[in-house]
Design a protein around this motif. Structure first.
Motif, PDB file in Angstrom:
ATOM      1  N   PHE A  53       0.820  -1.201   0.000  1.00 15.10           N
ATOM      2  CA  PHE A  53       0.000   0.000   0.000  1.00 15.10           C
ATOM      3  C   PHE A  53       0.863   1.263   0.000  1.00 15.10           C
ATOM      4  N   GLU A  54       1.924   1.270   0.791  1.00 15.65           N
ATOM      5  CA  GLU A  54       2.761   2.460   0.841  1.00 15.65           C
ATOM      6  C   GLU A  54       3.483   2.684  -0.484  1.00 15.65           C
ATOM      7  N   ASP A  55       3.836   1.609  -1.187  1.00 18.50           N
ATOM      8  CA  ASP A  55       4.399   1.766  -2.537  1.00 18.50           C
ATOM      9  C   ASP A  55       3.383   2.427  -3.456  1.00 18.50           C
ATOM     10  N   ARG A  56       2.133   2.012  -3.337  1.00 25.35           N
ATOM     11  CA  ARG A  56       1.065   2.616  -4.129  1.00 25.35           C
ATOM     12  C   ARG A  56       0.832   4.066  -3.722  1.00 25.35           C
ATOM     13  N   PHE A  57       0.875   4.335  -2.443  1.00 26.97           N
ATOM     14  CA  PHE A  57       0.625   5.679  -1.921  1.00 26.97           C
ATOM     15  C   PHE A  57       1.675   6.663  -2.421  1.00 26.97           C
ATOM     16  N   TRP A  58       2.946   6.232  -2.423  1.00 25.36           N
ATOM     17  CA  TRP A  58       4.032   7.121  -2.827  1.00 25.36           C
ATOM     18  C   TRP A  58       4.338   7.050  -4.320  1.00 25.36           C
ATOM     19  N   SER A  59       3.492   6.382  -5.084  1.00 28.79           N
ATOM     20  CA  SER A  59       3.728   6.271  -6.524  1.00 28.79           C
ATOM     21  C   SER A  59       3.346   7.538  -7.279  1.00 28.79           C
ATOM     22  N   GLY A  60       2.745   8.492  -6.583  1.00 33.68           N
ATOM     23  CA  GLY A  60       2.322   9.733  -7.231  1.00 33.68           C
ATOM     24  C   GLY A  60       0.856   9.738  -7.614  1.00 33.68           C
ATOM     25  N   VAL A  70      -9.524   2.270  -2.446  1.00 36.57           N
ATOM     26  CA  VAL A  70      -9.575   1.686  -1.107  1.00 36.57           C
ATOM     27  C   VAL A  70     -11.012   1.525  -0.642  1.00 36.57           C
ATOM     28  N   GLN A  71     -11.846   2.513  -0.933  1.00 39.76           N
ATOM     29  CA  GLN A  71     -13.243   2.464  -0.501  1.00 39.76           C
ATOM     30  C   GLN A  71     -13.989   1.297  -1.127  1.00 39.76           C
ATOM     31  N   ALA A  72     -13.571   0.884  -2.324  1.00 39.36           N
ATOM     32  CA  ALA A  72     -14.243  -0.225  -3.011  1.00 39.36           C
ATOM     33  C   ALA A  72     -14.093  -1.544  -2.246  1.00 39.36           C
ATOM     34  N   ARG A  73     -13.100  -1.633  -1.381  1.00 42.37           N
ATOM     35  CA  ARG A  73     -12.896  -2.843  -0.566  1.00 42.37           C
ATOM     36  C   ARG A  73     -12.731  -2.468   0.902  1.00 42.37           C
ATOM     37  N   LYS A  74     -13.564  -1.556   1.349  1.00 38.51           N
ATOM     38  CA  LYS A  74     -13.427  -1.014   2.703  1.00 38.51           C
ATOM     39  C   LYS A  74     -13.660  -2.044   3.803  1.00 38.51           C
ATOM     40  N   ASP A  75     -14.358  -3.136   3.481  1.00 38.08           N
ATOM     41  CA  ASP A  75     -14.625  -4.155   4.498  1.00 38.08           C
ATOM     42  C   ASP A  75     -13.431  -5.071   4.735  1.00 38.08           C
TER      43      ASP A  75
END
Length: 228
Positions: A53-60, A70-75
């Motif tokens: 997730f952090e790789d995705r977060f810092w990917s720009g 993220v909301q699409a799989r919030k459960d």
């Protein structure tokens, strides 16, 4: 002689109370090993998910787009994803109604992320107190069985006129098995508890670092809106 002193024979020859102690320790050992394996897998998955997730977060990627993903799989969110979801959701809600008061927006956002962080750490620590309990009380349970078994052996020895080592040795051996089983249950539990607790601490530190970095990004966005 070897067959007579096998673990199974010693168990079968032990008194009822010592047998009960041995069975309790065996049960505690089996349950603790099941928890060790399960929690180890949970920790490994938590590290992997946080890294992805952090790789995705810092990917720009745009944060709004990431939030939609993220909301699409919030459960099924855990760790950094859960903290991100809770923080961004609260930020968006407060920003719509308090866009001119960034301090209030950030205070509410930080509170939401801290609550989420606390819940994540609590979930990671599930069953760890049981391992600590097994590690601390198993030797004493085994020692109790040993003391009782030796006492029982000496009481029986006092009923005969001529005592020999061959007469008392089996009873003492039966009793000592309880101590051995107590250590067998305690040592892995203590080692696993220390190792898993260290991993929880490392994950908590990673989550806190992510939360601080994410807060800094949201802080800049909140105050930038007041300049427009």
């Amino acid at each position: 002689m070897t067959a007579e002193l096998s673990i199974l024979d010693l168990f079968l020859q032990a008194s009822l109370l010592v047998k009960g102690v041995m069975l309790i320790l065996l049960g505690m050992s089996v349950v603790s090993w099941a928890m060790i394996i399960k929690r180890s897998k949970v920790m490994q998955q938590a590290f992997s998910k946080a890294e992805r997730f952090e790789d995705r977060f810092w990917s720009g990627i745009d944060l709004s787009q990431l939030f939609q993903e993220v909301q699409a799989r919030k459960d099924n969110l855990t760790g950094s994803e859960k903290i991100f979801y809770a923080g961004f959701k609260e930020f968006a809600r407060l920003h719509r109604s308090n866009d001119k008061v960034p301090e209030a927006v950030m205070e509410g956002t930080s509170r939401a992320m801290r609550v989420s962080l606390s819940k994540q750490v609590e979930e990671l620590e599930t069953h760890l107190p049981f391992l600590a309990t097994v590690g601390s009380i198993s030797p004493y349970i085994g020692l109790f069985g040993t003391v009782w078994g030796i006492m029982h052996a000496f009481i029986a020895l006092g009923a005969v006129k001529q005592a020999t080592l061959a007469m008392v040795a089996p009873g003492i051996a039966e009793a000592l098995v309880a101590t051995a089983m107590g250590l067998f249950a305690a040592i892995p539990a203590v080692m696993a508890y220390n190792r898993l607790t260290a991993k929880v601490g490392k994950l908590e530190h990673n989550y806190m670092n992510f939360m601080e970095e994410f807060s800094s990004i949201l802080h800049r966005q909140a105050f930038a809106a007041t300049q427009e």
